[in-house]
Design a protein around this motif. Structure first.
Motif, mmCIF file in Angstrom:
data_model
loop_
_atom_site.group_PDB
_atom_site.id
_atom_site.type_symbol
_atom_site.label_atom_id
_atom_site.label_comp_id
_atom_site.label_asym_id
_atom_site.label_seq_id
_atom_site.Cartn_x
_atom_site.Cartn_y
_atom_site.Cartn_z
ATOM 1 N N GLY A 18 6.516 40.086 23.706
ATOM 2 C CA GLY A 18 6.501 39.597 22.338
ATOM 3 C C GLY A 18 6.206 38.105 22.204
ATOM 4 N N ILE A 19 6.922 37.482 21.286
ATOM 5 C CA ILE A 19 6.661 36.072 20.963
ATOM 6 C C ILE A 19 6.948 35.192 22.182
ATOM 7 N N ASP A 61 20.743 38.125 31.609
ATOM 8 C CA ASP A 61 21.199 38.403 30.242
ATOM 9 C C ASP A 61 21.583 37.073 29.597
ATOM 10 N N VAL A 62 21.005 36.777 28.447
ATOM 11 C CA VAL A 62 21.304 35.479 27.809
ATOM 12 C C VAL A 62 22.771 35.356 27.399
ATOM 13 N N ASN A 88 14.903 32.161 22.829
ATOM 14 C CA ASN A 88 14.053 33.059 22.040
ATOM 15 C C ASN A 88 14.534 34.510 22.055
ATOM 16 N N THR A 142 13.384 29.757 18.659
ATOM 17 C CA THR A 142 12.725 30.732 17.800
ATOM 18 C C THR A 142 13.694 31.105 16.683
ATOM 19 N N LEU A 143 13.358 30.714 15.472
ATOM 20 C CA LEU A 143 14.124 31.156 14.313
ATOM 21 C C LEU A 143 13.382 32.320 13.657
ATOM 22 N N TYR A 157 21.628 40.457 10.915
ATOM 23 C CA TYR A 157 20.477 39.718 11.444
ATOM 24 C C TYR A 157 20.226 38.450 10.626
ATOM 25 N N LYS A 161 20.360 34.523 11.942
ATOM 26 C CA LYS A 161 19.215 33.608 11.927
ATOM 27 C C LYS A 161 19.484 32.411 11.008
ATOM 28 N N PRO A 186 8.976 32.262 12.856
ATOM 29 C CA PRO A 186 7.915 33.231 12.558
ATOM 30 C C PRO A 186 8.343 34.180 11.442
ATOM 31 N N GLY A 187 7.348 34.679 10.733
ATOM 32 C CA GLY A 187 7.577 35.809 9.844
ATOM 33 C C GLY A 187 7.209 37.085 10.578
ATOM 34 N N THR A 189 5.937 39.879 12.702
ATOM 35 C CA THR A 189 5.061 39.762 13.868
ATOM 36 C C THR A 189 5.029 41.098 14.588
ATOM 37 N N THR A 191 5.590 43.056 17.296
ATOM 38 C CA THR A 191 6.267 43.078 18.603
ATOM 39 C C THR A 191 7.139 44.325 18.678
ATOM 40 N N LEU A 193 10.295 44.245 19.011
ATOM 41 C CA LEU A 193 11.669 43.763 18.800
ATOM 42 C C LEU A 193 12.622 44.951 18.637
ATOM 43 N N LEU A 203 10.596 47.347 16.140
ATOM 44 C CA LEU A 203 10.146 46.836 14.842
ATOM 45 C C LEU A 203 8.735 47.287 14.462
HETATM 46 N N1 NAD Z 1 8.860 40.278 15.505
HETATM 47 C C1 NAD Z 1 9.147 39.654 14.378
HETATM 48 O O1 NAD Z 1 8.690 40.063 13.286
HETATM 49 C C2 NAD Z 1 10.009 38.415 14.409
HETATM 50 C C3 NAD Z 1 10.013 37.599 13.273
HETATM 51 C C4 NAD Z 1 10.791 36.449 13.281
HETATM 52 C C5 NAD Z 1 11.543 36.123 14.380
HETATM 53 N N2 NAD Z 1 11.549 36.931 15.471
HETATM 54 C C6 NAD Z 1 12.376 36.526 16.601
HETATM 55 O O2 NAD Z 1 11.550 36.322 17.718
HETATM 56 C C7 NAD Z 1 12.338 36.414 18.891
HETATM 57 C C8 NAD Z 1 11.578 37.255 19.901
HETATM 58 O O3 NAD Z 1 11.492 38.585 19.409
HETATM 59 P P1 NAD Z 1 10.147 39.447 19.465
HETATM 60 O O4 NAD Z 1 9.828 39.835 18.087
HETATM 61 O O5 NAD Z 1 9.138 38.784 20.303
HETATM 62 O O6 NAD Z 1 10.688 40.806 20.143
HETATM 63 P P2 NAD Z 1 10.641 41.290 21.658
HETATM 64 O O7 NAD Z 1 11.567 42.451 21.758
HETATM 65 O O8 NAD Z 1 9.237 41.462 22.098
HETATM 66 O O9 NAD Z 1 11.248 40.054 22.429
HETATM 67 C C9 NAD Z 1 12.627 39.875 22.537
HETATM 68 C C10 NAD Z 1 12.930 39.650 23.988
HETATM 69 O O10 NAD Z 1 14.331 39.360 24.127
HETATM 70 C C11 NAD Z 1 14.783 40.048 25.260
HETATM 71 N N3 NAD Z 1 16.231 40.256 25.178
HETATM 72 C C12 NAD Z 1 16.920 40.983 24.261
HETATM 73 N N4 NAD Z 1 18.239 40.940 24.552
HETATM 74 C C13 NAD Z 1 18.365 40.146 25.641
HETATM 75 C C14 NAD Z 1 19.456 39.707 26.414
HETATM 76 N N5 NAD Z 1 20.724 40.090 26.114
HETATM 77 N N6 NAD Z 1 19.233 38.890 27.467
HETATM 78 C C15 NAD Z 1 17.972 38.521 27.795
HETATM 79 N N7 NAD Z 1 16.894 38.903 27.108
HETATM 80 C C16 NAD Z 1 17.099 39.716 26.055
HETATM 81 C C17 NAD Z 1 14.007 41.363 25.275
HETATM 82 O O11 NAD Z 1 14.017 41.945 26.569
HETATM 83 C C18 NAD Z 1 12.629 40.882 24.843
HETATM 84 O O12 NAD Z 1 11.859 40.494 25.960
HETATM 85 C C19 NAD Z 1 13.684 36.991 18.474
HETATM 86 O O13 NAD Z 1 14.638 35.950 18.419
HETATM 87 C C20 NAD Z 1 13.403 37.536 17.088
HETATM 88 O O14 NAD Z 1 14.571 37.548 16.279
HETATM 89 C C21 NAD Z 1 10.792 38.065 15.508
#
Ligand code: NAD
Length: 266
Positions: A18-19, A61-62, A88, A142-143, A157, A161, A186-187, A189, A191, A193, A203
């Motif tokens: 993802g992002i 794990d974060v 992120n 990443t917000l 959620y 955020k 980001p808005g 996206t 991915t 998620l 998502l």
């Molecule tokens: N996709 C959207 O529309 C969108 C919009 C705004 C913000 N975001 C934010 O972007 C960020 C990245 O999300 P994304 O959309 O790329 O989704 P994504 O699922 O592709 O990426 C999220 C990543 O976080 C990892 N992760 C989840 N729990 C974890 C943990 N406990 N420890 C370590 N890693 C963990 C996942 O394995 C994944 O690689 C997130 O904070 C999400 O809230 C996403």
């Protein structure tokens, strides 16, 4: 031509997909080397296959303090320093209506979501502070559009955020002048998620997600992870943003000037 992050050492959490992955790919293309905190060995294998010794992975794990420390130590031992931290990793609540959650379940769901989305950012930041002070580095969170607006997630959620807006401000205040603290929001996206443990939804697989985002932003399309990556580079770079801290750049298609439609309840 030299990259915009030539010689930088960065750490990105949740950078396997993802992002976060787009940020890692772009940082490395701009000359940085990246430690990536990933959730699975397959994400680690994929990153190393693509980037060789410019990427190093910690599978962890974060929510775990030791995993965050291990990731920072890897940046310092393998790449000599840490210039940029990108917290992120996140999980989503799929806009589950508040009243659909049983009262007795709220505490558990709250902890599961906030532990990743908020605690994970705080632990990563705390683990990285000494190394970032030494390098006069920066943090780019990443917000989300859900840091500012209702309707893009459920109460858990959106609360998580919004909480991070305060975190960016307070840490920008406390960690200055050595460390700048900024964010990209980001808005919608495309991915995968995901949600809380046991939730198999993703998502971008949700019916109508792409159309919903496209309808609700003036720019009229669902963004790709790569659409946000350059903004992280700008905020990471001392050369490009050395007077910028406590800033949140929205990359959301202009949600604010269109507003969001209310979801139909029938
Ligand atoms: N996709 C959207 O529309 C969108 C919009 C705004 C913000 N975001 C934010 O972007 C960020 C990245 O999300 P994304 O959309 O790329 O989704 P994504 O699922 O592709 O990426 C999220 C990543 O976080 C990892 N992760 C989840 N729990 C974890 C943990 N406990 N420890 C370590 N890693 C963990 C996942 O394995 C994944 O690689 C997130 O904070 C999400 O809230 C996403």
């Amino acid at each position: 031509m030299a990259g915009r992050l030539e010689g930088y050492s960065a750490l990105v959490t949740g950078g396997g997909k993802g992002i976060g992955r787009a940020v890692v790919d772009r940082f490395i293309a701009e000359g940085a080397r990246c430690v990536v905190l990933v959730r699975s060995d397959s994400d680690a294998d994929d990153l190393v296959a693509m980037h060789g010794d410019k990427a190093a992975c910690v599978t962890g794990d974060v929510r775990n303090w030791d995993d965050n420390v291990a990731a920072v130590e890897m940046a310092v031992t393998q790449f000599g320093k840490l210039d940029v931290l990108v917290p992120n990793a996140g999980v989503y609540d799929f806009s589950d209506p508040f009243e659909s959650i049983e009262g007795a379940d709220i505490e558990d769901r709250y902890r599961q979501l906030f532990d990743v989305n908020v605690l994970g950012y705080l632990l990563g930041t705390r683990a990285a502070v000494d190394a970032l002070r030494e390098s006069h580095g920066s943090i780019v969170y990443t917000l989300s559009s859900s840091s500012f607006f209702a309707g893009g997630g459920g109460a858990l959620y959106v609360s998580s955020k919004h909480a991070l807006v305060g975190t960016v401000k307070q840490l920008a205040y406390e960690l200055a002048p050595e460390i700048r603290v900024n964010a990209v929001a980001p808005g919608g996206t495309r991915t995968g998620l995901g949600g809380l443990p046991g939730d198999t939804r993703a998502l971008a697989d949700l019916d109508g997600f792409e159309d919903m985002v496209a309808r609700n932003v003036p720019l009229g399309f669902l963004s790709e992870p790569e659409d946000h990556a350059s903004l992280y580079v700008t905020l990471a770079s001392r050369e490009e943003s050395r007077f910028v801290t406590s800033e949140i750049i929205r990359s959301d298609g202009g949600i604010e000037v269109r507003g969001r439609r209310r979801r139909k309840t029938t």
